[in-house]
Design a protein around this motif. Structure first.
Motif, PDB file in Angstrom:
ATOM      1  N   GLU A 164       0.829  -1.211   0.000  1.00 29.18           N
ATOM      2  CA  GLU A 164       0.000   0.000   0.000  1.00 29.18           C
ATOM      3  C   GLU A 164       0.863   1.259   0.000  1.00 29.18           C
ATOM      4  O   GLU A 164       0.599   2.216  -0.738  1.00 29.18           O
ATOM      5  N   GLU A 165       1.924   1.238   0.804  1.00 23.05           N
ATOM      6  CA  GLU A 165       2.828   2.389   0.887  1.00 23.05           C
ATOM      7  C   GLU A 165       3.518   2.652  -0.445  1.00 23.05           C
ATOM      8  O   GLU A 165       3.606   3.797  -0.902  1.00 23.05           O
ATOM      9  N   LYS A 168       1.180   3.942  -3.161  1.00 23.85           N
ATOM     10  CA  LYS A 168       0.894   5.359  -2.918  1.00 23.85           C
ATOM     11  C   LYS A 168       2.028   6.236  -3.431  1.00 23.85           C
ATOM     12  O   LYS A 168       1.804   7.254  -4.095  1.00 23.85           O
ATOM     13  N   LYS A 169       3.276   5.834  -3.142  1.00 25.85           N
ATOM     14  CA  LYS A 169       4.431   6.607  -3.614  1.00 25.85           C
ATOM     15  C   LYS A 169       4.511   6.609  -5.134  1.00 25.85           C
ATOM     16  O   LYS A 169       4.830   7.637  -5.751  1.00 25.85           O
ATOM     17  N   GLU A 171       2.003   6.339  -7.226  1.00 19.37           N
ATOM     18  CA  GLU A 171       0.961   7.209  -7.762  1.00 19.37           C
ATOM     19  C   GLU A 171       1.317   8.680  -7.599  1.00 19.37           C
ATOM     20  O   GLU A 171       1.032   9.497  -8.483  1.00 19.37           O
ATOM     21  N   GLU A 172       1.942   9.028  -6.494  1.00 25.63           N
ATOM     22  CA  GLU A 172       2.357  10.422  -6.284  1.00 25.63           C
ATOM     23  C   GLU A 172       3.314  10.879  -7.384  1.00 25.63           C
ATOM     24  O   GLU A 172       3.219  12.006  -7.875  1.00 25.63           O
ATOM     25  N   ARG A 191      -2.040   4.903 -13.327  1.00 24.36           N
ATOM     26  CA  ARG A 191      -2.779   5.272 -12.103  1.00 24.36           C
ATOM     27  C   ARG A 191      -4.062   4.447 -11.996  1.00 24.36           C
ATOM     28  O   ARG A 191      -4.453   4.046 -10.890  1.00 24.36           O
ATOM     29  N   GLY A 198      -5.844  -1.751  -5.957  1.00 22.91           N
ATOM     30  CA  GLY A 198      -6.256  -1.370  -4.612  1.00 22.91           C
ATOM     31  C   GLY A 198      -7.753  -1.488  -4.373  1.00 22.91           C
ATOM     32  O   GLY A 198      -8.227  -1.203  -3.276  1.00 22.91           O
TER      33      GLY A 198
END
Length: 273
Positions: A164-165, A168-169, A171-172, A191, A198
């Motif tokens: 998950e972490e 997220k990175k 996608e950023e 994305r 997810g």
């Protein structure tokens, strides 16, 4: 002579800028002009290979990258890029060989580390994929595709918090790419893939709609090892609507799919909802 070199440098720099901006047709034209001034430039051949890969022209990409390697056999970026062309052609073993060769030349080359992780992931060798994806992130820098492969591998292995972490990175970093070039469908597609993995189906659907809005529906897109076209994007949208139990929307997408591919299993499933 100096004027010719200056003209070559100017054209190469212009073509590279156009390529980075995503203006691929113009970049191709400019890089070909620079190649006329210096036919033995391996860096122009390399950039043309990158350009053709993004244009979905795999054979041209392969030809230019192989020529670059003939001119300069130890050009690591060309070796790695050709590895990704092979991955797009499902030539996993040959791709793996190229990534290993480039890593012999430079052990911390991020793109080659990432490519080798993709090869192991494709072969279902999850632990090996995890090892090399981790190396790619640690040694090659936090590239979004390296983070994405690492996160996918972590999810398969059950390291859910870490996955998950890293999703997220990844996608950023993709969001920053979209800010620079909002008209390019590749970043929206990736994305969308992250949101789909997810299980954020509303978000994934909206992103795949953005892909549809800015893509050329008559061509194939290749982005690192990822491949997509209009039919694949519709399939992704259909999966989202099915998961959200939106039957009418799913049926509408299913009909679009079947117009393109009458035997498509997902299309038939969506229409039958």
């Amino acid at each position: 002579m100096l004027n010719r070199e200056s003209e070559f440098d100017a054209l190469y720099d212009k073509g590279l800028t156009e390529l980075m901006r995503g203006d691929l047709t113009t970049a191709e034209k400019t890089l070909l002009q620079s190649l006329q001034l210096n036919p033995n430039s391996h860096v122009v051949r390399y950039q043309l290979g990158r350009c053709y890969l993004r244009l979905g022209q795999l054979l041209k990409a392969k030809e230019e990258l192989e020529t670059a390697i003939k001119i300069q056999s130890a050009h690591i970026p060309s070796l790695a890029e050709l590895g990704f062309v092979y991955l797009c052609q499902d030539r996993v073993a040959e791709a793996s060989g190229l990534f290993k060769k480039s890593l012999e030349l430079r052990a911390n080359h991020g793109k080659s580390l990432m490519g080798l992780a993709v090869c192991y992931f494709s072969d279902g060798r999850w632990e090996d994929a995890y090892e090399w994806a981790s190396k790619s992130v640690q040694l090659g820098g936090s590239h979004f595709m390296a983070l994405y492969i690492l996160a996918k591998t972590e999810k398969v292995l059950g390291y859910l918090q870490e996955a998950e972490e890293h999703f997220k990175k990844a996608e950023e970093l993709l969001e920053k790419t979209i800010e620079v070039a909002p008209e390019q469908p590749e970043s929206y597609f990736m994305r969308g893939e992250i949101a789909l993995v997810g299980e954020f189906y509303n978000k994934a659907y909206e992103l795949f709609r953005e892909v549809e809005n800015c893509m050329d529906k008559n061509r194939e897109y290749y982005f690192y090892h990822e491949r997509f076209n209009y039919l694949i994007v519709l399939n992704k949208q259909g999966i989202c609507m099915k998961q959200l139990k939106k039957k009418e929307e799913a049926r509408s997408i299913g009909n679009k799919i079947l117009q393109l591919d009458p035997e498509n299993k997902l299309g038939k499933l969506l229409v039958g909802e």
